[in-house]
Write a protein that holds these residues in place. Sequence first.
Motif, PDB file in Angstrom:
ATOM      1  N   ARG A 232     -13.797  -1.314 -12.267  1.00 39.56           N
ATOM      2  CA  ARG A 232     -13.190  -2.564 -11.805  1.00 39.56           C
ATOM      3  C   ARG A 232     -11.799  -2.320 -11.243  1.00 39.56           C
ATOM      4  N   ARG A 233     -11.010  -1.437 -11.896  1.00 39.71           N
ATOM      5  CA  ARG A 233      -9.662  -1.160 -11.424  1.00 39.71           C
ATOM      6  C   ARG A 233      -9.699  -0.524 -10.038  1.00 39.71           C
ATOM      7  N   LEU A 234     -10.600   0.421  -9.827  1.00 39.24           N
ATOM      8  CA  LEU A 234     -10.698   1.063  -8.512  1.00 39.24           C
ATOM      9  C   LEU A 234     -11.118   0.057  -7.448  1.00 39.24           C
ATOM     10  N   LEU A 235     -12.021  -0.847  -7.789  1.00 38.60           N
ATOM     11  CA  LEU A 235     -12.428  -1.876  -6.831  1.00 38.60           C
ATOM     12  C   LEU A 235     -11.273  -2.826  -6.532  1.00 38.60           C
ATOM     13  N   ASP A 236     -10.490  -3.186  -7.547  1.00 39.55           N
ATOM     14  CA  ASP A 236      -9.330  -4.061  -7.325  1.00 39.55           C
ATOM     15  C   ASP A 236      -8.331  -3.406  -6.373  1.00 39.55           C
ATOM     16  N   VAL A 237      -8.099  -2.109  -6.566  1.00 40.65           N
ATOM     17  CA  VAL A 237      -7.167  -1.401  -5.693  1.00 40.65           C
ATOM     18  C   VAL A 237      -7.711  -1.357  -4.273  1.00 40.65           C
ATOM     19  N   ARG A 238      -9.019  -1.117  -4.134  1.00 35.08           N
ATOM     20  CA  ARG A 238      -9.585  -1.099  -2.787  1.00 35.08           C
ATOM     21  C   ARG A 238      -9.468  -2.469  -2.123  1.00 35.08           C
ATOM     22  N   ASP A 239      -9.679  -3.542  -2.875  1.00 37.44           N
ATOM     23  CA  ASP A 239      -9.505  -4.888  -2.308  1.00 37.44           C
ATOM     24  C   ASP A 239      -8.087  -5.054  -1.759  1.00 37.44           C
ATOM     25  N   ALA A 240      -7.100  -4.692  -2.574  1.00 34.96           N
ATOM     26  CA  ALA A 240      -5.703  -4.841  -2.154  1.00 34.96           C
ATOM     27  C   ALA A 240      -5.393  -3.953  -0.960  1.00 34.96           C
ATOM     28  N   LEU A 241      -6.001  -2.771  -0.913  1.00 35.48           N
ATOM     29  CA  LEU A 241      -5.792  -1.864   0.206  1.00 35.48           C
ATOM     30  C   LEU A 241      -6.360  -2.455   1.492  1.00 35.48           C
ATOM     31  N   HIS A 242      -7.539  -3.037   1.419  1.00 36.98           N
ATOM     32  CA  HIS A 242      -8.121  -3.675   2.603  1.00 36.98           C
ATOM     33  C   HIS A 242      -7.247  -4.815   3.114  1.00 36.98           C
ATOM     34  N   LEU A 243      -6.737  -5.618   2.206  1.00 38.20           N
ATOM     35  CA  LEU A 243      -5.899  -6.737   2.626  1.00 38.20           C
ATOM     36  C   LEU A 243      -4.566  -6.266   3.185  1.00 38.20           C
ATOM     37  N   ALA A 244      -4.028  -5.172   2.621  1.00 38.99           N
ATOM     38  CA  ALA A 244      -2.733  -4.672   3.088  1.00 38.99           C
ATOM     39  C   ALA A 244      -2.831  -4.037   4.463  1.00 38.99           C
ATOM     40  N   THR A 245      -3.929  -3.345   4.722  1.00 45.89           N
ATOM     41  CA  THR A 245      -4.062  -2.609   5.990  1.00 45.89           C
ATOM     42  C   THR A 245      -4.813  -3.390   7.052  1.00 45.89           C
ATOM     43  N   GLY A 246      -5.633  -4.363   6.626  1.00 40.16           N
ATOM     44  CA  GLY A 246      -6.480  -5.047   7.591  1.00 40.16           C
ATOM     45  C   GLY A 246      -7.601  -4.170   8.108  1.00 40.16           C
ATOM     46  N   ARG A 247      -7.900  -3.066   7.407  1.00 43.19           N
ATOM     47  CA  ARG A 247      -8.928  -2.122   7.853  1.00 43.19           C
ATOM     48  C   ARG A 247      -9.875  -1.790   6.708  1.00 43.19           C
ATOM     49  N   ALA A 248     -11.060  -1.333   7.077  1.00 46.43           N
ATOM     50  CA  ALA A 248     -12.035  -0.881   6.084  1.00 46.43           C
ATOM     51  C   ALA A 248     -11.740   0.570   5.735  1.00 46.43           C
ATOM     52  N   THR A 249     -10.735   0.775   4.931  1.00 45.30           N
ATOM     53  CA  THR A 249     -10.339   2.132   4.554  1.00 45.30           C
ATOM     54  C   THR A 249     -10.398   2.278   3.042  1.00 45.30           C
ATOM     55  N   ASP A 250     -10.710   3.487   2.611  1.00 51.59           N
ATOM     56  CA  ASP A 250     -10.714   3.798   1.185  1.00 51.59           C
ATOM     57  C   ASP A 250      -9.616   4.783   0.816  1.00 51.59           C
ATOM     58  N   ARG A 251      -8.862   5.261   1.801  1.00 55.04           N
ATOM     59  CA  ARG A 251      -7.806   6.237   1.531  1.00 55.04           C
ATOM     60  C   ARG A 251      -6.492   5.516   1.246  1.00 55.04           C
ATOM     61  N   LEU A 252      -5.944   5.780   0.081  1.00 50.19           N
ATOM     62  CA  LEU A 252      -4.706   5.129  -0.357  1.00 50.19           C
ATOM     63  C   LEU A 252      -3.524   5.952   0.157  1.00 50.19           C
ATOM     64  N   ALA A 253      -3.153   5.734   1.412  1.00 51.40           N
ATOM     65  CA  ALA A 253      -2.100   6.512   2.054  1.00 51.40           C
ATOM     66  C   ALA A 253      -0.734   6.169   1.450  1.00 51.40           C
ATOM     67  N   GLN A 255       2.112   5.505   2.784  1.00 55.53           N
ATOM     68  CA  GLN A 255       2.848   4.396   3.385  1.00 55.53           C
ATOM     69  C   GLN A 255       2.281   3.031   2.993  1.00 55.53           C
ATOM     70  N   GLU A 256       1.089   3.002   2.404  1.00 55.21           N
ATOM     71  CA  GLU A 256       0.496   1.725   1.999  1.00 55.21           C
ATOM     72  C   GLU A 256       0.689   1.434   0.513  1.00 55.21           C
ATOM     73  N   GLN A 257       1.141   2.407  -0.256  1.00 55.20           N
ATOM     74  CA  GLN A 257       1.070   2.271  -1.712  1.00 55.20           C
ATOM     75  C   GLN A 257       2.006   1.201  -2.252  1.00 55.20           C
ATOM     76  N   ASP A 258       3.206   1.080  -1.701  1.00 51.41           N
ATOM     77  CA  ASP A 258       4.113   0.041  -2.188  1.00 51.41           C
ATOM     78  C   ASP A 258       3.531  -1.351  -1.945  1.00 51.41           C
ATOM     79  N   GLN A 259       2.952  -1.558  -0.772  1.00 50.46           N
ATOM     80  CA  GLN A 259       2.391  -2.867  -0.445  1.00 50.46           C
ATOM     81  C   GLN A 259       1.174  -3.171  -1.315  1.00 50.46           C
ATOM     82  N   VAL A 260       0.345  -2.148  -1.545  1.00 47.70           N
ATOM     83  CA  VAL A 260      -0.820  -2.350  -2.407  1.00 47.70           C
ATOM     84  C   VAL A 260      -0.375  -2.664  -3.829  1.00 47.70           C
ATOM     85  N   ALA A 261       0.646  -1.941  -4.306  1.00 47.04           N
ATOM     86  CA  ALA A 261       1.164  -2.211  -5.650  1.00 47.04           C
ATOM     87  C   ALA A 261       1.666  -3.646  -5.763  1.00 47.04           C
TER      88      ALA A 261
END
Length: 823
Positions: A232-253, A255-261
């Motif tokens: 569930r935690r990994l899925l939650d992080v992926r959800d936030a990553l998709h919303l932060a980047t606007g892309r279908a990505t699974d890589r937590l780059a 430059q995106e980590q502060d926004q995802v956090a």
Amino acid sequence: MTSVEVQTDKPDDDKSAPSGYAAARLRLLQGETRPGPPRRAALAGLTDDWLAALFDAGAGALTGVSLVAVGGYGRGELSPRSDLDLLLLHDGNADPGAVASLADRVWYPVWDLGLALDHSVRTPAEARRTAGEDIKVQLGLLDARHLAGDPGLTAGLRTAVLADWRNQAPKRLPELRELCEERAERQGELQYLLEPDLKEARGGLRDATALRAVAASWLADAPREGLDDARRRLLDVRDALHLATGRATDRLALQEQDQVAAGLGLLDADTLLRQVYEAARTVSYASDVTWREVGRVLTSRSVRPRLRAMLGGGTKPVTERSPLAEGVVEQDGEAVLARAARPERDPVLPLRAAAAAAQAGLPLSLHAVRRMAAAARPLPTPWPAEAREQLVTLLGAGRPTVEVWEALEAEGLITRLLPDWERVRCRPQRNAVHTWTVDRHLVETAVRAADLTRRVGRPDLLLVAALLHDIGKGWPGDHSVAGETIARDVAARIGFDRTDVTVVATLVRHHLLLIETATRRDLEDPATVRAVADAVGSVGTLELLHALTEADALATGPAAWSSWRGSLVSDLVRRVAAVLSGEATGAGEGPAEAEPTAEQERLAVEAFRTGGPVLSLRAQTEAPAGEAAPADPEPLGVELLIAVPDQPGVLPAVAGVLALHRLTVRTAELRTLDLPAQVPGTALLLDWRVAAEYGSLPQAARLRTDLVRALDGSLDIAARLAERDAAYPRRRGTVPPPPRVTVASDASRHATVIEVRAQDAPGLLHRIGRALETADVRVRSAHVSTLGSNAVDAFYVTRADGAALPEADAASVARALEGALRE
């Protein structure tokens, strides 16, 4: 935002209309529903209704067809940018044209909204046949879920696919395991990556899905508790990553980590990574246990019947149990508790079992670890001698220590034994030189130290110091200072006497002393050697610190250690040992020059007689005098010896020529060498370790020709480097930190020490040398090292008359050099 999230001016009440679905989807993702599982379920439900409406509108009177969600969508786990995995299932009796038309009525609206779609049209027989040929298709069908149409058709396929999977499990599970291992080899381990792939890396979402498939086979099911929460935690992080980047990505780059956090309401990116690592570690450990169980079951199925037949055909399975230690036996390739073991009465049992397992190269069984975690009593303080001895045995077992340690940590036994471990557990290290998280690095250091225990008189202190040397990274401030206090407390708690506690604390406090001194200070300066001797205090502690230094560097990563750095540290240790042993006092009015080697003297004499540079370029496969040859010499690494008559401009000239030939400087030493009496004069000796940036190494003759031209001014190195940089500019994803130049005022009595820390780049050392020449200072010696992408250099400079620079002049030189590097 993609087109799917753009609201229209006119609301549309038609459930199948793309605009209505898009508007509802946008509202949901913008906060209408609580994040996490509720939002994923709501998004899946909304999408179900839309697709069902599309299907119903297109199917009309068509029968014998159904729309099926498979894969992640079948599990109802829709992230904001997830693909839609759909199967249009038909019984084969419907008109093909009508089926194709229905497919178009469903697929095209999805594409029109810009959603990614993985689709297929098959009969149940075709679906089963494809699944039999492609395990990925079969895995997707295991999560098949009915959306619209004939529910009986979908149910029949689900039943048949699941039966196929269970019947074929002995063949297909090894295939699935091989896929997981290949993916892990490509993507790495999620729990240690600074930019992890949440789906593909080992311990990620694909591994969690594989564990579900294993459970569905009924062949094995042994995940640790907490697996669902980790997923569930990994899925939650992926959800936030998709919303932060606007892309279908699974890589937590990065430059995106502060926004995802921030999107998850976490304190910072480090907190985010730590939670990701903890989840990945849960999945990885569950995978290890599960695949081990799969292997055991498959082996027992094939071996035990034959063994029973050989023994007379009994009906009961044969179980072999071999003793390993008190209360610990081997069974089915694992270390398990003996039948008579009583963890509730034996507080040392967890350490004894772990040590026995590691020494035997066996994993600790999941049942044994959980039983000890539930029943074992806490150890008294201080620990009994046996507990301390078992800990040292565990740490000294080498590579098997890692798996056993992870088993203990997975069930909370490590933090129970060592409460301070909690602060470093899963803690990220934002440094490209480091391969591991803090806690894994500590265990890796102990593993490396285990190979060096024959070099020290107290291997127990070495192994414990290796485990604790970075324990202060969980606290604010200098981690060596904080670590000294923690290590002193831990060493006393586990039962070392006062003298040993002091040694362990000293090792932790000064675990960086030798490597930093050897690579950044002039070892010919008695003040340098005396300072190290005063910090270490005794020869015994020095030899422990030497081994700890090497183990720490080897456990850090490939950029942190080499035979060259090892020789520098060994040279420093030899000098310090001489002082501590009374063979030398470390005092004197000037640095005591080491005797040159025969090769160095030969090159210096030849350079003086010819009036020009002399080079020696050879592969660095030979060990320094008195040391064993390295088992794995560094690829493409060579030792470059250059002797030049003492003159201005040597450092920038040599560095510039090497940069022109695309040679990377790994380490470098520059020193003044007095020639023999029969050849009066002084030469500069440069002893460098270089490697080709790419391609092959240049010939020594060509390097010498260009160096001669650089020294006489006929080769404009700066212009040539500028032309190359303009033609082939270096592309950087992020802006590196600015360079920092400081004066180490107390580092030497005979020279001014200028320290440079900067982003490594072609020509960096040339630019530094030019800036120092422009400042009209003489470089008496230089000590250059490159760690990953960071250059850490020290330059001992004097005035023309050989005296150290006045304080104001030294500060001015440092400012000028820093300004030149910022340009």
